[in-house]
Scaffold this active site. Structure first.
Site, PDB file in Angstrom:
ATOM      1  N   CYS A  67       0.836  -1.200   0.000  1.00  0.00           N
ATOM      2  CA  CYS A  67       0.000   0.000   0.000  1.00  0.00           C
ATOM      3  C   CYS A  67       0.865   1.242   0.000  1.00  0.00           C
ATOM      4  O   CYS A  67       1.977   1.241   0.531  1.00  0.00           O
ATOM      5  CB  CYS A  67      -0.864   0.076   1.256  1.00  0.00           C
ATOM      6  SG  CYS A  67      -1.808  -1.390   1.606  1.00  0.00           S
ATOM      7  N   ASP A  68       0.307   2.300  -0.540  1.00  0.00           N
ATOM      8  CA  ASP A  68       0.945   3.603  -0.423  1.00  0.00           C
ATOM      9  C   ASP A  68      -0.154   4.658  -0.452  1.00  0.00           C
ATOM     10  O   ASP A  68      -1.177   4.482  -1.122  1.00  0.00           O
ATOM     11  CB  ASP A  68       1.946   3.852  -1.553  1.00  0.00           C
ATOM     12  CG  ASP A  68       2.888   4.997  -1.220  1.00  0.00           C
ATOM     13  OD1 ASP A  68       3.561   4.922  -0.175  1.00  0.00           O
ATOM     14  OD2 ASP A  68       2.942   5.978  -1.982  1.00  0.00           O
ATOM     15  N   THR A  69       0.072   5.731   0.287  1.00  0.00           N
ATOM     16  CA  THR A  69      -0.868   6.847   0.347  1.00  0.00           C
ATOM     17  C   THR A  69      -0.110   8.138   0.139  1.00  0.00           C
ATOM     18  O   THR A  69       0.963   8.327   0.713  1.00  0.00           O
ATOM     19  CB  THR A  69      -1.580   6.892   1.718  1.00  0.00           C
ATOM     20  OG1 THR A  69      -2.273   5.656   1.917  1.00  0.00           O
ATOM     21  CG2 THR A  69      -2.566   8.053   1.800  1.00  0.00           C
ATOM     22  N   SER A 104      -3.144   3.574  -2.971  1.00  0.00           N
ATOM     23  CA  SER A 104      -3.066   2.472  -3.912  1.00  0.00           C
ATOM     24  C   SER A 104      -2.796   1.184  -3.138  1.00  0.00           C
ATOM     25  O   SER A 104      -2.007   1.174  -2.195  1.00  0.00           O
ATOM     26  CB  SER A 104      -1.943   2.727  -4.918  1.00  0.00           C
ATOM     27  OG  SER A 104      -2.019   1.808  -5.982  1.00  0.00           O
TER      28      SER A 104
END
Length: 185
Positions: A67-69, A104
């Protein structure tokens, strides 16, 4: 098959725990610096994919969730602040304005891969320097994209949101739930 969250974020761990009770944590050690001209959506997707790939290489038989934000405003990606002064700059930039948050999620097992990027918009109140300094005193801004955490005292900065609240926190749980159901088919 084990499920592995490629993140050391306590928020993501808590949120994933709402969907599945048994998973492992293996943080991905990747370089997150922006080195090329890239859209915010492409960048967040690339980082989540790289995190999943990094851990999946070590655990090819398991399902890895990367995940990445990111927070963006005026086409600029506001990553994690490197200092209090950097956080102050970011919060002044967000004050009284609408910005976008993208999270994502990439799931990878062997050669199978699935990905989704979930956008949201956040509107901040007009913030005085005193309000910003009080928020910075909480130290909550550290290790947070855009220098705030909506799930904590940062909620006091937020006038409105449009989109998935959990995407703003870092893991859009309804999307992840559906991805997991589709991935295991």
């Amino acid at each position: 098959m084990a499920v592995i969250l490629a993140s050391q974020s306590p928020r993501r761990q808590e949120l994933l725990g709402r969907i599945i009770s048994d998973f492992d944590i293996v943080p991905a050690d990747i370089d997150e610096q922006i080195k090329e001209k890239i859209t915010p959506e492409a960048y967040v997707q690339k980082m989540a994919s790289e995190k999943a790939a990094y851990v999946a290489e070590q655990y090819p038989a398991d399902l890895v969730i990367g995940c990445d934000t990111i927070v963006t405003i005026d086409g600029e990606i506001l990553g994690k602040p490197v200092s209090r002064a950097d956080a102050l700059r970011m919060l002044r930039q967000l004050s009284g304005r609408t910005h976008k948050v993208y999270t994502s999620v990439v799931m990878k097992k062997g050669t199978q891969q699935s990905s989704m990027t979930v956008p949201a918009e956040v509107v901040f109140y007009e913030l005085s320097d005193e309000e910003i300094e009080c928020y910075l005193d909480t130290l909550e801004y550290q290790d947070k994209a855009g220098a705030y955490g909506i799930q904590g005292q940062g909620a006091l900065l937020v006038k409105a949101i449009q989109g998935d609240y959990y995407a703003i926190m870092g893991l859009p749980i309804a999307t992840v739930y559906r991805m997991l159901a589709n991935f295991s088919e």
